[in-house]
Design a protein around this motif. Structure first.
Motif, PDB file in Angstrom:
ATOM      1  N   ALA A  98       0.834  -1.206   0.000  1.00  0.00           N
ATOM      2  CA  ALA A  98       0.000   0.000   0.000  1.00  0.00           C
ATOM      3  C   ALA A  98       0.868   1.255   0.000  1.00  0.00           C
ATOM      4  O   ALA A  98       0.607   2.212  -0.738  1.00  0.00           O
ATOM      5  N   GLU A  99       1.902   1.254   0.790  1.00  0.00           N
ATOM      6  CA  GLU A  99       2.791   2.419   0.836  1.00  0.00           C
ATOM      7  C   GLU A  99       3.579   2.556  -0.461  1.00  0.00           C
ATOM      8  O   GLU A  99       3.799   3.660  -0.951  1.00  0.00           O
ATOM      9  N   ILE A 100       3.986   1.433  -1.043  1.00  0.00           N
ATOM     10  CA  ILE A 100       4.693   1.460  -2.326  1.00  0.00           C
ATOM     11  C   ILE A 100       3.776   2.042  -3.402  1.00  0.00           C
ATOM     12  O   ILE A 100       4.190   2.912  -4.182  1.00  0.00           O
ATOM     13  N   ASP A 101       2.516   1.601  -3.444  1.00  0.00           N
ATOM     14  CA  ASP A 101       1.551   2.124  -4.422  1.00  0.00           C
ATOM     15  C   ASP A 101       1.348   3.623  -4.243  1.00  0.00           C
ATOM     16  O   ASP A 101       1.309   4.367  -5.224  1.00  0.00           O
ATOM     17  N   ARG A 102       1.210   4.065  -2.995  1.00  0.00           N
ATOM     18  CA  ARG A 102       1.022   5.489  -2.722  1.00  0.00           C
ATOM     19  C   ARG A 102       2.227   6.298  -3.212  1.00  0.00           C
ATOM     20  O   ARG A 102       2.084   7.334  -3.852  1.00  0.00           O
ATOM     21  N   ALA A 160       4.735   9.929  -7.210  1.00  0.00           N
ATOM     22  CA  ALA A 160       5.794  10.183  -8.192  1.00  0.00           C
ATOM     23  C   ALA A 160       5.198  10.375  -9.590  1.00  0.00           C
ATOM     24  O   ALA A 160       5.608  11.262 -10.338  1.00  0.00           O
ATOM     25  N   ALA A 161       4.196   9.564  -9.939  1.00  0.00           N
ATOM     26  CA  ALA A 161       3.557   9.691 -11.248  1.00  0.00           C
ATOM     27  C   ALA A 161       2.836  11.026 -11.365  1.00  0.00           C
ATOM     28  O   ALA A 161       2.812  11.637 -12.442  1.00  0.00           O
TER      29      ALA A 161
END
Length: 166
Positions: A133-137, A142-143
């Motif tokens: 979840a933190e990686i996705d956030r 960044a995107a």
């Protein structure tokens, strides 16, 4: 400032160079000149693993024996000085207590002690799964900051490439 001992395996000239930099507070150029090195050889000397390691070791020794006690005395004096703002004194107090190990670590501080580069493939997969979840956030953030740099006007399909030799 106390005298620092440096690693064995260096020439006397190299040991002097390290001492001048660490204990003497000299720049590498000054230290090199005092030790008889040609100015152009100073940076090659700094890149030598044995010399770089000796400088690191000497700095660590100096920090333990001189730097840390001096920093503690300064922090303590500021913390006790009523002329210093209460906010600064409180911040120093908190930091001193934390460094002394009297502050309970937060959940974030209790993260696994292994660096990612030291983890096995299975440990990395488990880490990613736990933190997805933190990686996705972070990836979405960044995107969102990304900027499209694609040229707006593409060259026509029938355009002849420039040849500067014609």
């Amino acid at each position: 400032m106390g005298e620092v001992s440096v690693s064995v395996g260096l020439t006397e000239q190299q040991r002097d160079f390290v001492r001048f930099i660490v204990s003497g507070g000299r720049s590498p150029e000054e230290a090199g000149a005092l030790c008889g090195y040609h100015p152009k050889s100073v940076y090659r000397l700094l890149k030598m693993p044995a010399v770089a390691g000796a400088i690191h070791e000497a700095i660590q020794q100096d920090l333990v024996s001189v730097g840390a006690p001096a920093a503690y005395r300064v922090a303590k004096a500021l913390m006790l000085d009523e002329k210093v703002s209460a906010r600064v004194r409180a911040d120093i107090s908190f930091k001193l207590m934390d460094r002394a190990g009297h502050i309970v670590p937060t959940r974030k501080d209790l993260a696994p002690g292994k660096a990612l580069s030291e983890m096995s493939r299975d440990e990395l997969a488990s880490f990613i799964k736990r933190n997805q979840a933190e990686i996705d956030r972070a990836e979405q953030e960044a995107a969102g900051r990304a900027i499209d740099i694609t040229p707006q006007h593409a060259a026509p399909v029938d355009a002849k490439p420039l040849n500067f030799l014609d």
